[in-house]
Write an enzyme that holds these catalytic residues in place. Structure first.
Site: not given
Ligand code: PBG
Length: 340
Positions: A209, A262
């Site tokens: 991520k 991601k």
């Molecule tokens: C964190 C989380 C995030 C997203 C999913 N889970 C946000 C982050 O890491 O700031 C982002 C998903 C998206 O942008 O669609 N709980």
């Protein structure tokens, strides 16, 4: 000119479908659903057209809408009624995700995956308790909690993540998806689930991520923007690909069942790398910014939304993803059904 080889021969109607290498199915898609404990009516999310935050009372109805399109799985995110420095509402038995999970799994056939993270639950918006907070070094009165160098205590966050995952499993979650990028999170959650009798609950790890600017609309939607600083102390540097292999290998060793990359479109090289190097199912998260930018361009009449949504998801599959988390899930599933 030697024209023995004419690839166009296979592009004619009738044969094009026979030689098509990739296809999309509604069963490949996972629809994110937002449940919000601060509202008693559905609230549209402005930067994500077509998506809403729904109260717990509407969660079953919302999931039924998803199921009607042919999509079978959802990813549940919660906005709690209150926040604190440690994010304690994240593992409350009567928390927003726990309540919604109970209802959805009781009343529908949806496969329910829950996001296991703390950023929507901590008052500072980071994905775990802050080291300085735990050491009593933060002067709340004078606002020094805004220092961008403050960072999350990794090992303290693990204990919270274990509690969250177990509370979701107790509520009936079919799968848990830790998204906080804490070192050791998969092993900690696996051990906790096994200890509590949830050996059958798989873990989909947000394994690679990135610290991405494409999460903007989500942070509005889930009210999870960091109050100060950013997430570069724990999420990955967009410049790094070799590091992704290391990160993903660690999660695989720790027992992750599904490996996620991601965001998706700006990171298709990483999706493809994970596909090549691991035998696990690979998931990709087509994030909020990827959704918002196509909508914004379509609104201006610059892009054909249905076509670019389909092409985006097809590209993500072609790169190697088996599953796709996407805000387009319902629309694309509907158009796939129409095209049959
Ligand atoms: C964190 C989380 C995030 C997203 C999913 N889970 C946000 C982050 O890491 O700031 C982002 C998903 C998206 O942008 O669609 N709980």
């Amino acid at each position: 000119m030697d024209l023995t080889h004419r690839p166009r021969r296979l592009r004619r109607d009738g044969v094009r479908g026979l030689v098509s290498e990739t296809s999309l199915e509604p069963s490949d898609l996972i629809a994110p659903v937002f449940v919000d404990a601060t509202t008693d009516e559905r609230v549209p999310i402005e930067s994500m057209p077509g998506h809403e935050r729904v109260p717990v009372d509407e969660s079953v109805a919302r999931v039924e809408e998803v199921l009607e399109t042919g999509v079978e799985a959802i990813m549940l995110f919660g906005v709690p009624e209150s926040k604190d420095p440690e994010g304690t509402r994240a593992w409350a038995e009567d928390g927003v995700v726990q309540e919604a999970t109970r209802r959805i799994t009781d009343e529908t056939d949806a496969y329910v995956i829950t996001d296991v993270c703390l950023c929507e639950y901590t008052d500072h918006g980071h994905c775990g308790p802050l080291e300085e907070e735990l050491r009593g070094e933060i002067d709340h009165e004078h606002g020094s909690a805004c220092d961008p160098t403050l960072t999350v205590d990794n090992d303290a966050a693990l204990e919270s993540l274990e509690r969250i995952a177990v509370s979701h499993a107790e509520a009936g979650a079919d799968m848990v998806a830790p998204s906080g990028m804490m070192d050791g999170m998969v092993a900690a959650i696996r051990e906790a689930l096994d200890r509590e009798g949830f050996e059958h609950v798989p873990i989909m790890s947000y394994a690679a991520k990135y610290e991405s600017a494409f999460y903007g609309p989500f942070r509005d939607a889930a009210d999870g923007a960091p109050a100060f600083g950013d997430r570069r102390h724990y999420q990955m540097d967009p410049a790094n690909a070799r590091e992704a292999r290391r990160e993903v290998a660690l999660d695989a060793e720790q027992g992750a069942d599904v490996l996620m990359v991601k965001p998706a479109l700006p990171y298709l090289d990483i999706v493809s790398l994970v596909r090549r190097e691991f035998d696990h199912p690979v998931a990709a998260y087509n994030v909020s910014g990827e959704y918002a930018m196509l909508h914004a361009a379509a609104e201006k009449g610059w892009l054909d939304l249905e076509a670019v949504a389909h092409e985006s998801l097809l590209s993500i599959k072609r790169a190697g993803a088996d599953l796709i988390l996407t805000y387009f899930a319902e629309d694309v599933a509907r158009s796939l059904e129409r095209g049959r």
